[in-house]
Design an enzyme around this catalytic site. Sequence first.
Site, PDB file in Angstrom:
ATOM      1  CE1 TYR A 123      -8.256  11.690  23.682  1.00 15.49           C
ATOM      2  CE2 TYR A 123     -10.152  10.972  22.399  1.00 15.49           C
ATOM      3  CZ  TYR A 123      -8.821  11.330  22.469  1.00 15.49           C
ATOM      4  OH  TYR A 123      -8.056  11.340  21.327  1.00 15.49           O
ATOM      5  CB  SER A 162     -10.957  12.981  18.487  1.00 16.38           C
ATOM      6  OG  SER A 162     -11.725  11.797  18.318  1.00 16.38           O
TER       7      SER A 162
END
Length: 285
Positions: free
Chosen positions: A151, A138
């Site tokens: 997450y 990410s």
Amino acid sequence: MSKKIFITGTSTGFGKLTAITLSQAGHTVIAGMRGTNGKNEAVANELNALPNIEVVEVDVTDDASVKNAFEQTLAKYGNIDVLINNAGIAGFGLFEAYTIDQIKNIFDVNFYSVVRTYQAVLPSMRAAKNGLIINLTSGASGHTLPFMVPYLAAKFGVESITEGAQDELSEYGIENVSIQPGVYPTEMNTGVKTGINADKPEIIAEYGEAATAKFNAMGGALFGKMAEFKMDPQAIADGILELVNMEKGTRPLRFPLDAIAQGTDKEFIAARAETKAKWLGKYTG
């Protein structure tokens, strides 16, 4: 030179685009997805009809499924040159409002799946003394954001796997790279693909409107930036192709692909690497 490439999560988003892009470049693509005879049958048939692509059934949250998919692939193709860990799922909500089970679900898809694929592919790569593993993490995997804590914690974990495995596997000729994609309008971020979200409504209610307003403001800002910078998911597929085609030994440990960051992500990665080297020097010097 054509390579044999196994990709997870190819039914949508980055995974599907990457499978198509790599196959068009002449590489042999083993496109992993679950539900090839069910919910993803149509996309499985679509990809199977393309040159250089074979779709295989794999549920990255299931030990036996991963083991079977890799065993079948190795039996047919002899080796896997590149593994791309793309499968993942988003999660949004207040950290306190997540049940432990929901957090476990996030880690199963985003973290333990990577452990499973590494363990399935490494014996053959070590034997060949060759391999490339690309992990999609990410843009925020060097820091964290509110409302995405579980997450991003899982993505932090994948960064740790990438960095630690790079040192452990260097003598076997196996390279590890993490890609930091930033925010792109894929099914994961547009709401088409349901995420694993906070599931304690009573806690959410206690935080009230202030938290909701903060979450909506963050979401609005991210979507505004996606539109402003015309973020195209094809950029990730093209970046992966670039990595695959790089000469062995020249690939970076981290490969950010985020136009919105305007170079600050690269600065952060470089600064972190420099500080880490100094820190380790204090222990080894």
